[in-house]
Design an enzyme around this catalytic site. Structure first.
Site, short mmCIF file in Angstrom:
data_model
loop_
_atom_site.label_atom_id
_atom_site.label_comp_id
_atom_site.label_asym_id
_atom_site.label_seq_id
_atom_site.Cartn_x
_atom_site.Cartn_y
_atom_site.Cartn_z
N HIS A 200 0.80 -1.23 0.00
CA HIS A 200 0.00 0.00 0.00
C HIS A 200 0.83 1.27 0.00
O HIS A 200 0.28 2.37 -0.04
CB HIS A 200 -0.95 0.03 1.20
CG HIS A 200 -0.25 0.33 2.50
ND1 HIS A 200 0.50 -0.61 3.15
CD2 HIS A 200 -0.17 1.46 3.23
CE1 HIS A 200 1.00 -0.07 4.25
NE2 HIS A 200 0.62 1.18 4.32
C1 UD1 Z 1 -2.07 5.62 6.00
C2 UD1 Z 1 -0.74 6.07 6.61
C3 UD1 Z 1 0.30 4.97 6.44
C4 UD1 Z 1 -0.19 3.65 6.98
C5 UD1 Z 1 -1.53 3.32 6.32
C6 UD1 Z 1 -2.11 2.02 6.84
C7 UD1 Z 1 -0.28 8.47 6.53
C8 UD1 Z 1 0.54 9.50 5.88
N1 UD1 Z 1 -0.24 7.26 5.97
O1 UD1 Z 1 -1.87 5.45 4.60
O2 UD1 Z 1 1.48 5.33 7.14
O3 UD1 Z 1 0.75 2.65 6.70
O4 UD1 Z 1 -2.44 4.37 6.60
O5 UD1 Z 1 -3.31 1.72 6.21
O6 UD1 Z 1 -0.92 8.75 7.51
N2 UD1 Z 1 -9.39 4.92 2.09
C9 UD1 Z 1 -10.58 4.24 2.11
N3 UD1 Z 1 -11.12 3.91 3.32
C10 UD1 Z 1 -10.52 4.21 4.50
C11 UD1 Z 1 -9.31 4.91 4.47
C12 UD1 Z 1 -8.74 5.26 3.26
O7 UD1 Z 1 -11.15 3.94 1.07
O8 UD1 Z 1 -11.07 3.88 5.57
C13 UD1 Z 1 -8.78 5.27 0.77
C14 UD1 Z 1 -9.06 6.66 0.34
O9 UD1 Z 1 -9.22 6.66 -1.04
C15 UD1 Z 1 -7.78 7.40 0.68
C16 UD1 Z 1 -6.73 6.32 0.49
O10 UD1 Z 1 -7.37 5.10 0.87
O11 UD1 Z 1 -7.57 8.51 -0.12
C17 UD1 Z 1 -5.51 6.52 1.32
O12 UD1 Z 1 -5.83 6.71 2.71
P1 UD1 Z 1 -4.88 7.60 3.64
O13 UD1 Z 1 -5.35 7.57 5.06
O14 UD1 Z 1 -4.67 8.93 3.02
O15 UD1 Z 1 -3.49 6.88 3.54
P2 UD1 Z 1 -3.09 5.35 3.61
O16 UD1 Z 1 -2.53 4.97 2.29
O17 UD1 Z 1 -4.18 4.51 4.18
#
Ligand code: UD1
Length: 356
Positions: A200
């Site tokens: 991821h």
């Molecule tokens: C975040 C953390 C990362 C961690 C990861 C674990 C930061 C900078 N990054 O990355 O260190 O390893 O979490 O999962 O804080 N989304 C969903 N549902 C959710 C959450 C996210 O669909 O419940 C999708 C959204 O499209 C979002 C994307 O995932 O834009 C990324 O989510 P985000 O929290 O920005 O970063 P992660 O890649 O999850």
């Protein structure tokens, strides 16, 4: 100490807060739990609260997804009034996600003491957003709880006063130890030997060329063994645009799964291939072989002591190391010091004696 506030927001925070919250509960300390809402899908958040036995958050800031600046700013502006209203004596923040740095910045400006759980880890790679979050959170924290001694060394080198640093061990392993007896493999999965894969990191999945390259190598590995791949929402979004038709039928793509199910899958895997931080640690504890698709790691003890090996972006290396492990020639590992299930207790003991 009478009142402590915890801030969590993203999936890897939840297994860290659980043992710390439980340890303070045993000491009779009043606790407030804030969920920023950085992760919000049921399978990224709620299921972990249920399985880990974490109480319902007192506040959910419901910030959701956004750019780094948007997400961090939104958490800050919604958290500030909660801190002003609840007046905690200490705020604990966890790991390295955007919720961690956002909460640390708010508390530092309000002069509320901050404890950072999982302090001192460094990948020395500032292109990782988490590295910036780690460095800045440690700069403003008052209590720095490290999971491994390299954390202490990094902090001392950066000029942090030694009295602020406590080597307490790895809180995530507290949770592994507690829930290992409940680990279970989801029905219908893993009837044959398998490699477990998670990816991821933006550096691996946001660029379609990189992701295609990695999937190509996994496809070669899949010629000989099943691949179980719970797909993170970020990765799912990127994979939508790729053609996956040519992939081996040995691939089992599934939605993200709960904690006890994932623990079960890790425990029984022939090999884990990942770019996660926490999984490098969990496999080391479980003695399961791990290949990490990253150039660096902020958790070097998993390589020097544990079962982890970095393969970077070198797909030939990933392929040869995977074959080596699958033919029974992987390295053996040990468990790093103080990964013993008592790290949450140590944090509670330090803070309750310090703040009496
Ligand atoms: C975040 C953390 C990362 C961690 C990861 C674990 C930061 C900078 N990054 O990355 O260190 O390893 O979490 O999962 O804080 N989304 C969903 N549902 C959710 C959450 C996210 O669909 O419940 C999708 C959204 O499209 C979002 C994307 O995932 O834009 C990324 O989510 P985000 O929290 O920005 O970063 P992660 O890649 O999850």
């Amino acid at each position: 100490m009478n009142k402590i506030l915890h801030v969590v927001g993203a999936r890897p925070n939840f297994m860290k807060v659980a043992p710390v919250h439980a340890a303070f509960a045993r000491c009779g300390v009043r606790q407030i739990l804030v969920h920023t809402g950085q992760h919000y899908d049921a399978f990224m958040s709620d299921i972990f609260f249920q399985q880990l036995g974490i109480p319902e958050p007192d506040y959910n800031l419901s910030v959701g997804s956004g750019s780094h600046a948007q997400q961090t700013a939104e958490i800050m502006s919604r958290l500030e009034p909660v801190i002003l209203e609840t007046k905690p004596e200490v705020v604990l923040v966890y790991g390295d996600v955007n919720s961690t740095i956002a909460a640390a910045l708010v508390c530092s400006k309000l002069l509320v003491p901050i404890g950072h759980v999982e302090a001192g880890l460094r990948s020395f790679d500032r292109t990782m957003p988490e590295e910036v979050n780690r460095i800045l959170t440690d700069r403003v924290a008052d209590y720095l709880f490290t999971p491994s001694q390299d954390g202490d060394e990094n902090l001392l080198r950066e000029g942090v006063a030694p009295e602020k640093i406590s080597f307490v061990g790895n809180v995530m392993i507290d949770t592994v130890i507690r829930l290992l007896p409940h680990a279970k493999i989801p029905a219908g999965l893993a009837e044959n030997p398998y490699v477990l894969v998670t990816l991821h990191r933006p550096s691996n999945v946001d660029d379609p060329k990189e992701l295609t390259k990695i999937l190509g190598t996994l496809n070669e590995i899949a010629a000989g063994i099943e691949i179980i791949f719970p797909v993170h929402p970020r990765t799912r979004q990127m994979m939508k645009d790729l053609s996956l038709n040519s992939l081996s039928p040995n691939f089992r793509f599934v939605d993200p799964i709960g904690y006890v199910e994932f623990l079960g899958l890790q425990q029984k895997a022939s090999l884990v291939i990942t770019d996660s931080g926490g999984i490098q640690e969990e496999t080391t504890f479980l003695g399961v072989h791990c290949l990490t698709v990253r150039e660096n790691t902020e958790r070097p003890v998993t390589v020097t002591i544990g079962t982890n090996k970095l393969v970077g972006r070198d797909m030939n290396l990933l392929q040869t190391e995977a074959q080596k492990i699958l033919s029974g020639k992987g390295k053996k590992g040990n468990i790093p010091p103080l990964w013993d299930g008592k790290s949450g207790e140590r944090i509670a003991a330090i803070l309750t004696s310090d703040m009496r």
